[in-house]
Write a protein that holds these residues in place. Sequence first.
Motif, mmCIF file in Angstrom:
data_model
loop_
_atom_site.group_PDB
_atom_site.id
_atom_site.type_symbol
_atom_site.label_atom_id
_atom_site.label_comp_id
_atom_site.label_asym_id
_atom_site.label_seq_id
_atom_site.Cartn_x
_atom_site.Cartn_y
_atom_site.Cartn_z
ATOM 1 N N GLY A 1 16.499 -31.335 16.400
ATOM 2 C CA GLY A 1 15.795 -32.454 17.017
ATOM 3 C C GLY A 1 16.280 -32.834 18.393
ATOM 4 N N TYR B 1 11.885 -30.122 21.516
ATOM 5 C CA TYR B 1 11.547 -31.235 20.618
ATOM 6 C C TYR B 1 11.459 -32.538 21.395
ATOM 7 C CZ TYR B 1 12.309 -28.211 16.552
ATOM 8 O OH TYR B 1 12.219 -27.214 15.611
ATOM 9 N N LEU C 1 8.146 -32.643 23.156
ATOM 10 C CA LEU C 1 7.063 -32.958 22.226
ATOM 11 C C LEU C 1 7.055 -34.445 21.884
ATOM 12 C CD1 LEU C 1 7.281 -29.862 19.870
ATOM 13 C CD2 LEU C 1 5.329 -30.470 21.310
ATOM 14 N N ARG C 2 8.238 -35.023 21.708
ATOM 15 C CA ARG C 2 8.312 -36.457 21.423
ATOM 16 C C ARG C 2 7.744 -37.260 22.593
ATOM 17 N NH1 ARG C 2 13.094 -36.515 19.935
ATOM 18 N NH2 ARG C 2 12.825 -36.789 17.678
ATOM 19 N N ASP D 1 7.595 -38.741 14.624
ATOM 20 C CA ASP D 1 8.734 -38.188 13.894
ATOM 21 C C ASP D 1 8.302 -37.323 12.723
ATOM 22 O OD1 ASP D 1 10.479 -39.411 15.612
ATOM 23 O OD2 ASP D 1 10.856 -41.149 14.324
ATOM 24 N N LEU E 1 7.468 -33.952 14.158
ATOM 25 C CA LEU E 1 8.677 -33.249 14.570
ATOM 26 C C LEU E 1 9.461 -32.741 13.361
ATOM 27 C CD1 LEU E 1 9.848 -35.557 17.477
ATOM 28 C CD2 LEU E 1 8.833 -33.285 17.671
#
Length: 455
Positions: free
Chosen positions: A368, A373, A376-377, A383, A386
Motif C-alpha cells: 500500500g 498505489y 491510484l488513491r 481503500d 486498493l
Amino acid sequence: MHHSDFTAFLDGFNRLAKLDLDLGDASCPETAMARLRGYRAHIAAGPEVTESIAHQIALLTFVNIASRFALGGVTVSGIADVPLLAPWHGDSLASAVEMLGGATADLAEETPVVLLGSATTPAERGGCQITFAGWRGGVVPLGGSRLDEKETVAAAAVLAGSLAAAEIFAMLRDEIGAGCRDHGLSIWRPDGDEDWRSPASDGPPVSVLPNHLWVLGLGHLGQAFLWTLAMSPYSDRASVKLVLQDTDVVTGSTASTSILTRPETTGRKTRTVAALLENLGFATSIIERPFDGAFSRRSDDPSVLICGVDNALARTQLELPRFELVIEAGIGRTASDFRAVRLHSFPSQRAAAELWKAGAAAGVATAGNMPGYQRLRESGVDDCGLALLAGTAVGAPFVGGVAGALMFGQILKLLHGERPDAVVDLDLRALEARRAVPSSVPLVHNPGFQPCDNC
C-alpha cells in the motif's frame, strides 16, 4: 475512479504487470503495462523442427507463454513451409504459431533470442538454448552443451519451452545470471540429488498415458496441466475422458496466466476449455458447482483428481471424495514468491486437512505504500479497491507451464512403476535448491491408461 470502474479495470489487468506495482517500479498501472508492451522475444528454429514433434511442442509452448508477457511481439524464424506435427490446431506450424499469438519474422535488433535445435544466431545476442531428453528439460546458455534431444517425453518438451519463457522474462528484466546458466530439471527425479543433465536423473521410456482424469480448477494451473496433456501422443483421443470442474468465468486478465485462453475468449471456463479440448478430439464432461463438503465421487468417476485451485477450503477436502490419487499444486502469489511451485500428492503421510486449515487465506503483500498505489488513491480509488488490488495475485504463465508438466509427470510416474512424490518444492529463480520427497504410501490401482502413439 468509481469502484465499479476500478473493478472492471482490475478484471483486465495483466497479472505480471502487477509485479512492477508491488515492487514500486511503476508509478501507475499504465506504466506497468507499458513495460510489458516494450518486451519482445524471438525463437529461432533449427532444421530439427521439420521432423521432430518434441521440438515443435517446445516451440509452441514458448510462443504460447511468451506472448502473454512480451506484449511487444513474439516472433519465430526457421518455420517457413514446415508442416504441423504437434497435436494442435493449424494447417502448418506457422499457422499454429499465429493462433497462439506469435508471428513469423526475422530476428530484430535488441530482441533476446531462444535457439531451438541446431539453430544459430547471426550476431552476438542475449538469449538461451532450449534442450531436452527423456524426462528432462531446460535451457543452457547460447553456445552451451545441449542434451541429445532425441527420445523425449512430451511433458519434458513442455517443461523446456516453459523454462525458456521464464529465462527470457528474467533477461528482459535484467536479472542477475539470466541467460548465463544451465537451468532445468527432471520430471522423473525432480529432487536436486542428481544433475538434471545427467542420464542418472532420467526415467524409463513412456509406453502408456492416462485416459480418465478429473481436473478441478480451470485457471492458471488447470489449463497448464491440460496443455501438457493435449501435447502428449495419445493413440485414441476419443477414449480420453476428462471431467472438468470450475465455477468461474473468463475475465480480461485470464489470458495473462491461463494458456488455453486467448484475449478474445469469453464465457465460463468449463465450457470454453471443454470446447477447445473436444475440437482436439478429447471427450469431456463439465461440473459447475463448488468442490465442497457435499461433493461425492461415484464409482464410475475417474480415480485420479488433478487440483489447481487456490482455495484453502477446497484443498482441505481433497481426500474426502476418496479419489485413489490426488495431485495438487500451488504457486506463489506475491512479488517475492510468484515463481515458487509446491506440489503434493495424496494419499500421503499428512492429510490434506492438516496441511491447510479451512478458511485460511493466503498471505499477500499489501504494497500500500508503493508509488502506484498512492497514485491510484490520489485518483479516487477507495481503500476497498486498493485492498482488492493488493490481494490480487502476481501471476506468470511460465510458472504454470512448469507446474503443469510436473503434475502430468506424477501420473506418468505411477503408470511406469514409480510412486508419485509426496512433495515437490522449487522456485524458478534457483532451481538448484529444489527438493522432492518421495511418497511412502503404497499405491496399487489402475488409473486408466492407453498406449502411446509413437512414444
